[in-house]
Design a protein around this motif. Structure first.
Motif, mmCIF file in Angstrom:
data_model
loop_
_atom_site.group_PDB
_atom_site.id
_atom_site.type_symbol
_atom_site.label_atom_id
_atom_site.label_comp_id
_atom_site.label_asym_id
_atom_site.label_seq_id
_atom_site.Cartn_x
_atom_site.Cartn_y
_atom_site.Cartn_z
ATOM 1 N N ILE A 127 36.762 39.200 41.241
ATOM 2 C CA ILE A 127 37.263 38.357 42.496
ATOM 3 C C ILE A 127 37.791 39.143 43.648
ATOM 4 O O ILE A 127 37.609 39.144 44.817
ATOM 5 N N MET A 128 38.502 40.314 43.035
ATOM 6 C CA MET A 128 39.047 41.370 44.368
ATOM 7 C C MET A 128 37.879 41.841 45.110
ATOM 8 O O MET A 128 37.813 41.613 46.518
ATOM 9 N N VAL A 129 36.963 42.346 44.324
ATOM 10 C CA VAL A 129 35.874 43.141 45.036
ATOM 11 C C VAL A 129 35.088 41.935 45.819
ATOM 12 O O VAL A 129 34.587 42.382 46.949
ATOM 13 N N THR B 70 46.416 48.277 36.131
ATOM 14 C CA THR B 70 45.579 47.426 35.711
ATOM 15 C C THR B 70 45.172 46.448 37.032
ATOM 16 O O THR B 70 46.159 45.991 37.650
ATOM 17 N N VAL B 71 43.808 46.134 37.316
ATOM 18 C CA VAL B 71 43.353 45.404 38.091
ATOM 19 C C VAL B 71 43.447 43.852 37.682
ATOM 20 O O VAL B 71 42.664 43.775 36.665
ATOM 21 N N LYS B 72 44.004 42.933 38.186
ATOM 22 C CA LYS B 72 43.933 41.630 37.714
ATOM 23 C C LYS B 72 42.588 40.993 38.286
ATOM 24 O O LYS B 72 42.333 41.112 39.590
ATOM 25 N N ILE C 250 37.126 50.436 39.744
ATOM 26 C CA ILE C 250 38.143 49.884 38.855
ATOM 27 C C ILE C 250 38.938 50.980 38.093
ATOM 28 O O ILE C 250 40.160 50.765 37.821
ATOM 29 N N GLU C 251 38.123 52.044 37.471
ATOM 30 C CA GLU C 251 38.891 52.860 36.676
ATOM 31 C C GLU C 251 39.775 53.726 37.388
ATOM 32 O O GLU C 251 40.691 54.316 36.922
#
Lengths: 201, 201, 201, 201
Positions: free
Chosen positions: A155-157, A149-151, A143-144
């Motif tokens: 859910i993505m992972v 920014t990850v929305k 994420i970092e």
DNA sequence: TATGAATGAGATTTCATTCAT
DNA sequence: AATGAATGAAATCTCATTCAT
């Protein structure tokens, strides 16, 4: 580690290794504790000194084997001279794990569909064996390192892991509907779609 | 159908229904044949007139339940007044099945990750029970209705089925990492990506 | 014999033949009635129209097979041009039966140690199938043809039958402790001793 | 022998004894393992710690019981004050065994026709339980004590054993065709014929 | 006569777990 | 900590026999 501790650890390791071999060749249901202990060369009662039952042993194995996959993939990513783009890192790790599983079908068959969200989530939140990967670190690193920014990062992972694990199972073990080499371009292409759906570039 | 045949069919159906209930509540491993027959109200030997063993029964159930899901989805699609765009049809069927499974978590839990490529492929190629859906027809319908040539159609269908079945399992049953309502937009969006990767519009 | 009777007889014969094959290949204990009927091509219930149980069938087979052995031996003795000395006749019949059993090991294995006094005595006193040999006739023929009074004729016949049947079983089937050819001279020599012990020449 | 070993041996002995009683009263086929263990006072699983199945147990019993017969006969022969002529020794042993069997019809019925060449030969060549008779010694003793060279000694012993075991079975158990007392003179007379056929005096 | 689905008692066998040593 | 004999509940599966058709 004293000699006694080493001896003790050796019995446990022997049980884990033997069980893994039996689980991957005969399946969990068809493997009895009697078989595990007799193959491991320890007494029946000894099993219960280390494990609650067969399923306890299995869970320990899944965590350990999954961890090893990520550990090696991340280690190789860090030691590679590649430029570290975010997308590139993700694909590198996935590709490395897929290659490991292609080489080691027994492991794939064993953790098969168990390398799913349940295990991953569990590994994220429970204390791991000191020598195993801490999945929480992996997750945070992902994420970092994102360029933006990850929305809904979870859910993505989640979608990526589920897609990869379920399609690779069939492709690697049975070449169905195609071999893993044929599948990879489509798979990686789609993973990029998922990344783009969650991250604004 | 004579009286004897009807009676015979009834015993088989009773065994299938009872087994499904036990499998979904207690799990396959914890369900014994003794329990199945006593709940179904037939003698132990009768079980072996219809099934080779517990696993034979399970496979018959998986085929049947999977078939029913598709059967209902397709039937409702045909009776709906929707305009029939290709993408729309695909999404309609998937959405309908997901809704059925959301309503009927026992079925989802049972066929869970078994509604995967193995079962689908098997259902495509083996003769089905006369009342079950013929998956080959479903598959051909999908390909033929495509607006353009489909590149690697099997891989496309495979990726969609694996993605849907593995993500919905976790989302519907455990709301992990999010509930099915939250997942759907992302999921359908990604399915469209897959379709576009295989079809030139 | 009407068509119906022929049909009926055919089912019985089919059951007998099939059972004989199964008994000699799998053994009596390991052969189930289910197997017999399914191999014979008749329904399960039909078995019970002809036989009380598996052992009834076996006894019928033993009587029949033993009878056939004697029937052929006596028929060939009568048609041979040999001079008919008493001792010669006895040896001829024994030798002929041994030769039949050497050619047909399945029969030997089946009646094996059952071709003993019990069966012989039973066959002497019970009504046989019309086409089978009447052992009483055989027995009387032996006694009446003796050149002199036979002392304890039953004991004499008994000892000969027991000696022959038990030694031939091992020699023919397993060549233990020697093959049947090596055994014959000793055996026939000893049979003559038995005859001489009971008959004054 | 430790307390555990003694306890272990006792379970095995209990199973053997109980099984022998059941086999001789009900027959092998009609005796179930359930019955054996419940009468022996051990758990069902314990049976499988000592025997592969019912037939394994039976074979162990046959060897043991046959051995006991010879053991006692030889021991009594040695302790008797009889002059030890060769023929006399042979007849003594046979007579002693026949007398034991006449007293103990259950044993006769059990080992019945199993005390034949197969068992004898097997007992000659396989290592026996330390407390059982070594048949090889018996056999060698017979041959070595002969007054002259024995021609085909195996065939000689074979014929005697087969003749004795098969005739006595019927005479002792069913007095057919005569009681054992009536049979003996004929039998022993014939045994002497067999001896004379193989040994030059 | 002939059928064969149904029965259900009961046989064999397995195996996780305990516990005395 | 380690052992492994013993347990006995429970699982799977068989099969002779019956009986409605």
């Amino acid at each position: 580690m004293g000699k006694l501790d080493a001896n003790k650890k050796q019995k446990e390791t022997s049980l884990l290794d033997t069980a893994f071999n039996l689980f991957t060749t005969k399946g969990l249901n068809k493997t009895s504790i009697s078989e595990i202990v007799s193959n491991a060369g320890v007494a029946k009662g000894t099993f219960y000194l280390y494990f609650k039952d067969k399923y306890d042993l299995r869970n320990r194995l899944i965590s350990h084997k999954s961890s090893q996959l990520f550990k090696q993939a991340i280690s190789q990513m860090k030691s590679s001279d590649m430029q570290h783009s975010f997308e590139g890192d993700i694909i590198f790790v996935i590709d490395n794990i897929i290659n490991q599983l292609t080489e080691n079908k027994a492991t794939l068959n064993f953790i098969s569909k168990n390398l799913s969200w349940g295990v991953f989530k569990n590994a994220l939140t429970t204390k791991t064996n000191e020598k195993d990967v801490d999945f929480a670190d992996v997750y945070n690193m992902i994420i970092e390192n994102a360029p933006n920014t990850v929305k809904d990062p979870e859910i993505m992972v989640f979608m990526i892991i589920e897609l990869v694990s379920s399609t690779c199972y069939s492709a690697i073990l049975y070449s169905e509907p195609c071999d893993i080499g044929t599948l990879k371009p489509y798979l990686y292409h789609n993973i990029k779609h998922i990344l783009h759906d969650h991250i604004d570039y």
